[in-house]
Design a protein around this motif. Structure first.
Motif, short mmCIF file in Angstrom:
data_model
loop_
_atom_site.label_atom_id
_atom_site.label_comp_id
_atom_site.label_asym_id
_atom_site.label_seq_id
_atom_site.Cartn_x
_atom_site.Cartn_y
_atom_site.Cartn_z
N LEU A 273 1.93 -0.10 8.21
CA LEU A 273 2.27 -0.23 6.79
C LEU A 273 1.36 -1.30 6.20
O LEU A 273 1.20 -2.37 6.80
CB LEU A 273 3.73 -0.64 6.63
N ILE A 274 0.79 -1.05 5.03
CA ILE A 274 -0.07 -2.03 4.38
C ILE A 274 0.68 -2.62 3.20
O ILE A 274 1.14 -1.91 2.30
CB ILE A 274 -1.39 -1.39 3.91
N VAL A 275 0.82 -3.96 3.21
CA VAL A 275 1.52 -4.68 2.14
C VAL A 275 0.53 -5.71 1.57
O VAL A 275 0.46 -6.84 2.04
CB VAL A 275 2.78 -5.38 2.68
N PRO A 276 -0.21 -5.34 0.52
CA PRO A 276 -1.21 -6.26 -0.04
C PRO A 276 -0.69 -7.16 -1.15
O PRO A 276 -1.48 -7.77 -1.88
CB PRO A 276 -2.27 -5.29 -0.58
N SER A 277 0.63 -7.28 -1.30
CA SER A 277 1.22 -8.08 -2.39
C SER A 277 0.77 -9.53 -2.30
O SER A 277 0.73 -10.12 -1.22
CB SER A 277 2.75 -8.03 -2.33
N GLU A 278 0.49 -10.12 -3.45
CA GLU A 278 0.08 -11.52 -3.50
C GLU A 278 1.27 -12.47 -3.57
O GLU A 278 1.14 -13.65 -3.25
CB GLU A 278 -0.84 -11.77 -4.70
N PHE A 298 -0.73 -7.50 6.15
CA PHE A 298 -0.19 -8.29 5.05
C PHE A 298 -1.19 -9.34 4.59
O PHE A 298 -2.21 -9.59 5.24
CB PHE A 298 1.10 -8.98 5.50
N VAL A 299 -0.87 -9.97 3.46
CA VAL A 299 -1.72 -11.01 2.89
C VAL A 299 -1.33 -12.37 3.47
O VAL A 299 -0.14 -12.71 3.50
CB VAL A 299 -1.61 -11.03 1.35
N ARG A 300 -2.30 -13.11 3.92
CA ARG A 300 -2.04 -14.44 4.47
C ARG A 300 -1.48 -15.39 3.40
O ARG A 300 -1.75 -15.23 2.22
CB ARG A 300 -3.32 -15.04 5.06
N GLU A 301 -0.73 -16.37 3.87
CA GLU A 301 -0.13 -17.40 3.02
C GLU A 301 0.86 -16.81 2.01
O GLU A 301 1.00 -17.29 0.90
CB GLU A 301 -1.20 -18.23 2.31
N THR A 302 1.50 -15.73 2.42
CA THR A 302 2.62 -15.18 1.65
C THR A 302 3.86 -15.22 2.55
O THR A 302 3.79 -15.65 3.71
CB THR A 302 2.36 -13.74 1.20
N VAL A 303 4.97 -14.74 2.04
CA VAL A 303 6.21 -14.80 2.80
C VAL A 303 6.13 -13.98 4.08
O VAL A 303 6.86 -14.24 5.05
CB VAL A 303 7.40 -14.32 1.93
N CYS A 316 -2.55 -9.77 11.92
CA CYS A 316 -2.68 -8.64 10.98
C CYS A 316 -2.74 -9.12 9.53
O CYS A 316 -2.65 -8.30 8.61
CB CYS A 316 -1.50 -7.68 11.15
N GLY A 317 -2.86 -10.42 9.31
CA GLY A 317 -2.98 -10.94 7.96
C GLY A 317 -4.43 -10.94 7.48
O GLY A 317 -5.36 -11.06 8.29
N PHE A 318 -4.62 -10.81 6.16
CA PHE A 318 -5.97 -10.77 5.59
C PHE A 318 -6.03 -11.54 4.29
O PHE A 318 -5.00 -11.92 3.72
CB PHE A 318 -6.44 -9.33 5.39
N GLU A 319 -7.25 -11.77 3.82
CA GLU A 319 -7.49 -12.47 2.56
C GLU A 319 -7.74 -11.45 1.45
O GLU A 319 -8.46 -10.47 1.65
CB GLU A 319 -8.71 -13.40 2.68
N LEU A 320 -7.16 -11.70 0.29
CA LEU A 320 -7.28 -10.74 -0.82
C LEU A 320 -8.68 -10.69 -1.42
O LEU A 320 -8.97 -9.78 -2.20
CB LEU A 320 -6.27 -11.09 -1.92
N PHE A 326 -9.79 -7.68 5.53
CA PHE A 326 -8.84 -6.57 5.53
C PHE A 326 -9.14 -5.59 6.65
O PHE A 326 -8.23 -5.16 7.38
CB PHE A 326 -8.86 -5.85 4.18
N GLY A 327 -10.41 -5.23 6.80
CA GLY A 327 -10.78 -4.29 7.85
C GLY A 327 -10.43 -4.81 9.24
O GLY A 327 -9.94 -4.06 10.10
#
Length: 370
Positions: A273-278, A298-303, A316-320, A326-327
């Motif tokens: 599942l991809i959750v790119p929410s900021e 998911f996006v790093r430094e989020t909940v 599995c975290g990435f930077e927006l 992301f890749g």
């Protein structure tokens, strides 16, 4: 203890939040099941989005709908503080988080602030809401920080954002208790693992903080680079400018809606599942995806980093601002072992099951109980 739930601000036809409705129902069911000595009351509008309450809840439904702005405003500000049935010795509970801004109930008030997204939008996406509505919502949220006797929130991440807002606007909030949130997907943990297919899923949204367009831009860029990718399945809606990126992606599909049963099946068979929410207050999809045996990008430094405490899964975290990041995160998720996924699921359940969430909430109520 007597607890009066204010639910007239939960409407499926106006600013409906499925997450808040699920939280409200889960908490009411947990209280009714595990704490039968607590007397539960609820006030609902004729257009209430809370479908079926436990039988032990004494519910009163207003004779008018609260979907239009004037009715909602008058109900929230004038009816909520004094509604019949919520006597002075009952704790007034606002699970959506907005207390009356002028007339405060004459009894202890507890509000659950799930997130500070209304302030986030006021700061970064002011043009996406009508200016008056955006200002009113942000102001009301800030007033709730000042006027509650106790604040409950979903995560340490959100507690931090609440404290930042309070400091910025020179507010003096009461104690903030983190209870977490449960999910009715808990039962999915007991099912046998599903056979995975070469597919990843994303719950698409036109809301800018959900970053669906960013995901599609990243995916299209990876396609152009020649990266071997699984099929991309979107569920939800797109903003108009995101459609052009979707059209650049082979083997990508979008469905506008699915039932809970269909969503469970999709999550169980998908590889990620991809959750790119900021910004999110808690991020139930991340919890529910792992309960279905599927890792989350998911996006790093989020909940999400708070929910996903196992080190391998945190990779599995990435930077927006980085398609390369992301890749790499997607590759990690697709390569996670079943054992790691199971370990994350068990750790999440240990911290966020409904019984413990309800118990922590009652303990918080007891601190201000009349």
């Amino acid at each position: 203890m007597r607890i009066a739930f204010y639910l007239a601000d939960q409407n499926p036809e106006r600013d409906r939040s499925l997450g808040i409705t699920a939280y409200t129902l889960g908490l009411l069911r947990g209280l009714a099941r595990d704490f039968p000595a607590i007397e539960l009351m609820a006030l609902m509008g004729a257009s209430a989005g809370v479908p079926v309450l436990p039988k032990s809840v004494s519910a009163r439904t207003l004779s008018w709908r609260t979907t239009n702005a004037p009715a909602r405003l008058l109900t929230d500000q004038l009816v909520a503080p004094f509604w019949p049935g919520a006597s002075k010795n009952a704790l007034a509970f606002f699970p959506k988080g907005y207390l009356p801004a002028v007339l405060r109930p004459r009894r202890p008030c507890v509000a659950t602030i799930h997130d500070t997204i209304v302030q986030h939008y006021s700061d970064f996406y002011s043009g996406t809401r009508r200016p008056l509505e955006a200002s009113y919502l942000a102001w009301t949220m800030r007033q709730s920080l000042n006027r509650a006797d106790l604040l409950i929130t979903d995560s340490q991440f959100t507690k931090g954002t609440i404290e930042q807002v309070a400091q910025r606007f020179r507010l003096r909030p009461p104690s903030i208790v983190v209870t977490g949130v449960g999910s009715d997907f808990e039962e999915e943990r007991m099912r046998s693992p599903a056979q995975k297919i070469q597919q990843v899923v994303h719950l698409a949204s036109p809301l800018p903080h959900k970053r669906t367009k960013t995901l599609l831009q990243f995916w299209a860029a990876l396609v152009q680079s020649g990266k071997d990718l699984p099929r991309l399945k979107l569920i939800g809606r797109l903003e108009s400018t995101a459609v052009e990126y979707l059209n650049q992606i082979p083997h990508a599909t979008i469905e506008p809606h699915c039932t809970r049963t269909e969503l469970v099946d999709i999550l169980r068979e998908s590889s990620a599942l991809i959750v790119p929410s900021e910004i999110e207050g808690f991020g139930l999809p991340s919890l529910e995806s792992y309960y279905c045996g599927t890792p989350v990008v998911f996006v790093r430094e989020t909940v999400a980093e708070e929910l996903i405490a196992i080190a391998d899964a945190r990779r599995c975290g990435f930077e927006l601002d980085s398609v390369e990041s992301f890749g790499a995160a997607l590759d990690v998720a697709l390569g996670l072992s079943k054992e790691t996924i199971q370990k994350v699921s068990e750790d999440m359940f240990r911290r966020f099951n409904w019984r413990d969430v309800t118990k922590r909430t009652v303990d918080a109520f007891l601190g201000v109980n009349p």
